[in-house]
Motif scaffolding. Structure first.
Motif, PDB file in Angstrom:
ATOM      1  N   PRO A 125      -4.372  -3.226  -5.579  1.00  0.00           N
ATOM      2  CA  PRO A 125      -4.214  -3.159  -4.318  1.00  0.00           C
ATOM      3  C   PRO A 125      -5.495  -2.531  -3.535  1.00  0.00           C
ATOM      4  O   PRO A 125      -5.609  -2.619  -2.141  1.00  0.00           O
ATOM      5  N   ARG A 142       0.918  -0.971   0.024  1.00  0.00           N
ATOM      6  CA  ARG A 142       0.127   0.042   0.012  1.00  0.00           C
ATOM      7  C   ARG A 142       0.899   1.290   0.066  1.00  0.00           C
ATOM      8  O   ARG A 142       1.945   1.254   0.390  1.00  0.00           O
ATOM      9  N   TRP A 192      -7.676   1.028   1.073  1.00  0.00           N
ATOM     10  CA  TRP A 192      -6.691   0.119   1.204  1.00  0.00           C
ATOM     11  C   TRP A 192      -7.023  -0.787   2.060  1.00  0.00           C
ATOM     12  O   TRP A 192      -7.425  -0.484   3.510  1.00  0.00           O
ATOM     13  N   GLY A 205      -5.587   1.512   6.925  1.00  0.00           N
ATOM     14  CA  GLY A 205      -5.926   0.162   6.182  1.00  0.00           C
ATOM     15  C   GLY A 205      -7.262  -0.198   6.734  1.00  0.00           C
ATOM     16  O   GLY A 205      -7.731   0.338   7.756  1.00  0.00           O
TER      17      GLY A 205
END
Length: 721
Positions: free
Chosen positions: A422, A45, A432, A53
């Motif tokens: 991603p 990421r 992410w 995240g």
């Protein structure tokens, strides 16, 4: 006949704010494809210190607390352009525009220790100012030290008038002209001398008159070539006003806490004005940088600040927000005076829209996912799972020093060589994840089972190696790793260039810690009896800063109702050993800090969250794994369901702005090596502190070093005095 000119190949190392800004600028449509950009990123990421995240229940997990300030002119302009180009459909995406992404947050708090040992919080409302950050400015760079000081005196006057009217917070802006502004200079200084002739400012009316005269006199002095002759009178007036402030503070010991805070701010502002005059900052060619060898508190003390004001929540909050503690030791505050003064004055006197803005999802979702999508649309290639191992230089006797090769460990390979995808979808928003998608990776099940830590500095396992060669794979390099990683990935550069060696030896960083909790009760139900602030600093260690982030609940997916979300952060003292065991040791240390903090200290903020005796009410925590009925864990073990982090990776550490070190920061414009520039909030940017705005400014400077665009006078604040 038309000759084809191949594009210049740029290798960007790292995916933080500065590196992404550089990539954004170099791939603007107006460059007509002149630059072919490839981004190499360790792990899965983008974001650097700003990475976030999505974990269990799609909860947002951050590296720490990330807030945007209303003076982030360059950063907001970047995001405005990014969202406009992305063109998301508001009917499909819940955060489609920059206005959706950032919301004003005008409530800011500090805490003070009061007699008896209790902590008393204070929350102030900062009124909105005209415009929004990123709007076009009437002038390219309207910020001047003289303008700041004039506004600072106006703030003092307004604070005292508000206090005398029963308020303890400013209610209006501070740029109206004083009644004396139309007087000839001789009249102003004549009145000033007569006022000083009283011996002391004994009445409220005399104080207000002195402040009006002071502001008018400052305006004359800043515009006059004969300024030195007036400085003595101004300093005498400031000394007299400072005496009033100290007298009032002495009288308020143990008294009205709100009024005491007003006088603490008054005294600090008067010290700032006095010190700025004494050091001639308005006319000094180096501006604020002229005092960067002084430590901030020492400089304030030298200019009249009392011990009481220096220990106030306001001063401690500034250190807390800048993580300005050497080696993470809160007994060793360390902040360059010029950096602190420039940042504080810009923060309070140039913000537009709101003092702070809150992102409406994680920083990865709001900032780095849109940047990634736009850059992908422009043709930028992203090579994830590439860990830079070494930057190879030309031999010393081969002419101008330049980068000849980039050596990488390939941490993982994708199935069939496909490009790694991603992002994940959360309620229609590209985000992410907190973990890589192992299904896209060769031997993904094994990598997951063996817990390869792709983002750890100490993870040395790899799937292969790659060497990029100058002339074949790249022409120019943008090094966007943080300074903590430089000795590990750029050893040859440090050995070859004395300026690089001085930089890594003098510009230091500090580890940080953070934790997040999701609760079944609202802040009011927990006992917080005032509006929840965007952040509250100056609190007790080990977590001196709290932010209420309950607004994020709508972007997460908990089965059980979440009534409040709280983020806490602070510096983390360096712990041993500094080897492969460090991440686990530090992670356990932060857990212990967080559990102890909740048991021992949270009751000062949330009295209903604790039992007396008995400590924190652990049943308040929402565990994503609870299936209804009996909870999975009880007591402190329930904390294991929450999120905490120890930011000890060299590239994750916060870079300090310590006295005597700013001169050692290199600028992205300094091309010591012919085909390499650097970028990051740790470089010399004109702001010189660890924040999004400084990172974006550095990215703009790196782009200019390569393409001469943007023009330097378009970088707001770069030529700040």
């Amino acid at each position: 006949m038309t000759h084809f000119t191949p594009p210049i190949r740029i290798s960007v190392i790292g995916g933080g704010c500065a590196a992404m800004t550089t990539a954004f600028e170099l791939t603007r449509p107006e460059h007509r494809g002149r630059y072919d950009v490839t981004v190499y990123q360790q792990g899965f990421r983008l974001g650097g210190k700003g990475a976030s995240g999505r974990g269990a229940a799609d909860r947002i997990e951050e590296h720490g607390l990330h807030l945007w300030m209303g003076f982030y002119e360059n950063a907001f302009r970047l995001m405005r352009e990014c969202y406009a180009e992305l063109g998301r459909d508001p009917g499909r995406c819940p955060i489609a525009t920059v206005e959706d992404a950032f919301k004003p947050a005008p409530l800011v708090g500090v805490t003070d220790r009061v007699p008896g040992g209790a902590w008393d919080p204070w929350v102030a409302f900062f009124p909105p100012q005209r415009g929004m950050p990123g709007d076009l400015l009437a002038e390219r760079n309207p910020f001047t030290i003289g303008g700041y000081l004039t506004k600072a005196v106006s703030l003092v006057s307004e604070l005292l008038r508000s206090a005398s009217a029963g308020r303890t917070a400013p209610q209006r802006t501070y740029d109206a002209a004083p009644p004396t502004s139309a007087m000839p200079p001789g009249d102003v200084f004549g009145l000033l001398e007569r006022l000083l002739g009283y011996g002391r400012l004994a009445t409220t009316a005399a104080v207000f008159e002195a402040l009006d005269l002071l502001r008018a006199a400052l305006q004359f002095v800043f515009a006059s070539p004969a300024r030195d002759s007036a400085q003595g009178s101004l300093l005498r007036l400031l000394d007299a006003l400072g005496e009033v402030a100290r007298r009032e503070l002495d009288a308020l010991v143990g008294g009205d806490l709100g009024l005491r805070r007003v006088w603490e701010v008054v005294e600090l502002v008067l010290c700032i004005v006095r010190g700025s005059l004494r050091h001639g900052l308005v006319f000094h060619p180096n501006g604020f940088d002229a005092i960067n060898d002084y430590e901030w508190s020492d400089w304030l003390r030298d200019n009249g600040a009392s011990a009481r004001s220096l220990d106030s929540g306001f001063v401690r909050a500034l250190y807390d927000l800048a993580f300005a503690y050497q080696d993470g030791d809160v007994q060793r505050p360390s902040l360059a005076a010029g950096v602190a003064l420039r940042g504080a004055l810009r923060m309070f006197f140039t913000y537009r829209g709101s003092l702070f803005f809150r992102m409406q999802a994680g920083m990865g979702d709001i900032v780095f996912a849109p940047l990634y999508e736009v850059l992908k649309q422009r043709g930028v290639r992203f090579e994830f799972f590439h860990r830079l191992k070494n930057i190879r230089l030309s031999p010393p006797d081969a002419g101008a020093a330049h980068v000849t090769a980039l050596e990488f460990d390939v941490q993982a390979e994708t199935i069939d060589g496909r490009e790694y995808a991603p992002l994940v979808d959360v309620h229609g928003l590209p985000c992410w994840p907190a973990r890589p998608d192992y299904h896209q990776l060769v031997d993904g099940e094994r990598l997951e089972r063996e817990a390869w830590a792709f983002e750890s500095h100490w993870e040395t396992r790899r799937a292969g190696e790659k060497t990029a060669i100058v002339g074949r794979d790249f022409d120019l390099v943008v090094l966007g790793t943080s300074i903590g990683a430089i000795p590990h990935v750029a050893r040859e550069l440090v050995e070859r260039a004395p300026a690089w060696r001085a930089m890594v030896e003098n510009v230091k960083s500090v580890a940080t810690q953070a934790f997040q909790v999701w609760l079944k009760s609202s802040a009011a139900e927990l006992g917080w009896d005032r509006p929840a602030p965007v952040n509250l600093s100056g609190f007790v260690e080990p977590f001196d800063t709290w932010a209420d982030m309950t607004h994020l609940e709508r972007m997460e997916s908990f089965r059980e109702p979440v009534r409040s979300i709280a983020y806490f952060c602070s510096v983390l003292p360096d712990v041993a050993p500094a080897d492969a065991q460090l991440p686990a040791v530090a992670h356990a240390h932060v857990r212990d800090n967080a559990v102890g903090f909740l048991e021992r200290d949270i009751g000062w903020l949330w009295p209903a969250a604790v039992r007396r005796p008995g400590g924190f009410r652990w049943e308040l925590l929402v565990d994503p794994a609870d299936q209804g009925g009996a909870p999975r864990n009880h007591g402190p073990a329930r904390f294991d369901s929450q999120f905490w982090t120890a930011n000890v990776n060299p590239s994750d550490r916060y870079v300090l702005s310590q006295p005597g070190t700013i001169r050692h920061r290199l600028s992205p414009l300094d091309m010591t090596f012919d085909n390499l520039t650097i970028t990051g909030d740790w470089t010399r940017t004109g702001l010189d502190t660890g924040c999004v705005e400084s990172a974006v400014m550095s990215g703009l400077l790196a782009a200019h070093a390569i393409s001469h665009s943007p023009p330097l006078d378009h970088i707001i604040g770069y030529d700040h005095p």
